[in-house]
Design an enzyme around this catalytic site. Structure first.
Site: not given
Ligand SMILES: *Cc1c(COP(=O)(O)O)cnc(C)c1O
Length: 435
Positions: A144, A239, A267
């Site tokens: 994701y 990511d 995060k």
């Molecule tokens: C949470 C997450 C996102 C999106 O971050 P948001 O702050 O919710 O927009 C993108 N990539 C990864 C791997 C994530 O865990």
């Protein structure tokens, strides 16, 4: 367990927000319930609107690696707020957080702050496209990357497929610029690069895929992803919105010792306040405006409150032994559950990395792609989740979400949580037979 106030609040929120929530998974749809409204958090615990307390493993979906209401972060936020909340001009706080990050991370030379993980990833993709002057991107089923158009794309059938959008409102024209491949499958990558020579701008991967269960990849596979991308003059984006500052201060890049071309963070970096960033070499980052012609901007980017919270958090994470201690406590906790599962012969797996864990129904010991997850996993998760909620343990309300252990989860708290999880499994076993 009383739920009167949460239920009443949910009635009200349903009048204001689609599904009563401001982010879909909070709605408890995948566990057939209605959400619990949280009124406060302290250390490893959250309290709901009916004054029930829970040991929290959701941790705001990952940011709270130090636990709720951490004194140093709270003090930093209050101190920063005394001087105003936002200026839309450079501040010393941005420099300070950037220095902490860059001086203690071998994998990025320059960064740009943004306000969410989604924003970090979509900017990183634009940078990769601007740098390579190519349009197509490769992502993996089971990773994701936020809710930007070109990342809300799922695989079609076949080994190498153009994506089809996984959300209404995403134009097919955009979805077809994204190739979606199975994880842990070298063949698919080879084929994709053969079929799309000189078209692929980047390969984006969660090096620790943690949004569809915990799909730990082999280091050798991650190295292969980088190798084949570079052979084809495409960039690799890690990511690390979850894994960054979680599996170590240098995230998965440090954990596996692999240098990607661009890294995204979110995060944890904001200490619980909205923030994200993307980073790369000075050379690649020079393509970003105003130095370069890849445009990316943000009114509240580098917000001084978020920067101060992030700085307070990262300062704690840099203390000697922080990550070893996190991992040791998590390992003990996981082992205690594993031991119980083995003794009882339950068909449940529990995997872990750093302070992340994931428990799933099924007999596959090492799950590395979503198709290896049992079709029945959600049914069992629902049952386990609801037993745990009654016992005062709060997991993210979906079987595909991982659990996060924070610095506030002491050995004693984790012992109590493991006992409750083991009892919940025994109870679910009586109803469903887990062996
Ligand atoms: C949470 C997450 C996102 C999106 O971050 P948001 O702050 O919710 O927009 C993108 N990539 C990864 C791997 C994530 O865990």
């Amino acid at each position: 367990m009383k739920r009167t106030n949460s239920n009443a609040l949910y009635q009200i929120s349903s009048q204001y927000f689609p599904g009563g929530v401001n982010s879909p998974v909070r709605a408890f749809r995948s566990v057939d319930g209605t959400p619990i409204f949280i009124t406060k958090g302290n250390g490893a615990y959250v309290t709901d609107a009916d004054d029930n307390n829970y040991i929290d493993f959701c941790a705001s979906w990952g940011p709270l690696i130090l636990g709720h209401n951490h004194k140093k972060i709270k003090d930093a936020v209050i101190e920063a707020a005394e001087n105003g909340l936002s200026f839309g001009a450079p501040t010393i706080q941005e420099n300070e957080l950037a220095a902490l990050l860059i001086k203690n991370n071998r994998f990025v030379e320059k960064i740009r702050f943004v306000s969410s993980g989604t924003e970090a990833v979509m900017s990183a993709i634009r940078l990769a496209r601007g740098y390579t002057k190519r349009d197509k991107i490769i992502k993996f089923e089971g990773c994701y990357h936020g809710h930007a158009d070109h990342l809300l794309v799922k695989a079609g059938s076949g080994l190498v497929t153009f994506g089809s959008s996984s959300s209404a409102g995403v134009p097919e024209a955009i979805a077809k610029e994204t190739l979606v491949l199975p994880l842990n499958n070298k063949e698919a990558l080879i084929k994709a690069f053969e079929e799309h020579k000189e078209e692929v701008a980047c390969v984006i991967i969660e090096p620790v895929p943690a949004n569809n269960g915990l799909l730990l990849q082999d280091k050798e596979y991650l190295e292969f992803v980088k190798k084949i991308a570079h052979e084809n003059c495409a960039l690799v984006i890690f990511d690390e919105v979850i894994s960054g500052f979680r599996v170590g201060f240098e995230g998965a890049a440090g954990y596996y010792d692999i240098q990607p071309d661009i890294i995204t963070y979110g995060k944890i970096i904001g200490g619980g306040i909205p923030a994200g960033c993307y980073g790369s070499s000075a050379k690649i980052m020079s393509y970003i405006a105003p130095d370069g012609d890849v445009y990316q901007a943000g009114t509240l980017s580098g917000n001084p409150i978020a920067m101060s919270a992030g700085r307070a958090a990262l300062t704690e994470l840099l203390k000697d032994g922080f990550y070893e201690d996190q991992q040791d406590r998590t390992q003990k906790f996981v082992n205690k559950i594993k031991h119980h599962i083995d003794q009882k012969g339950y068909n449940i797996q529990i995997s872990t990395i750093g302070s992340i864990f994931w428990m799933v129904y099924g007999d596959q010991p090492q799950i590395q792609s979503p198709d290896q997850i049992s079709k029945d996993a959600s049914k069992y998760f629902k049952a386990i989740f609801s037993k745990l909620l009654q016992k005062g343990v709060y997991l993210g309300p979906s079987g595909f979400e991982v659990g996060f252990v924070s610095a506030a989860h002491s050995d004693e708290i984790l012992d109590e949580a493991a006992n409750k999880i083991n009892t919940a499994l025994d109870e679910v076993n009586i109803e469903y037979n887990l062996s």
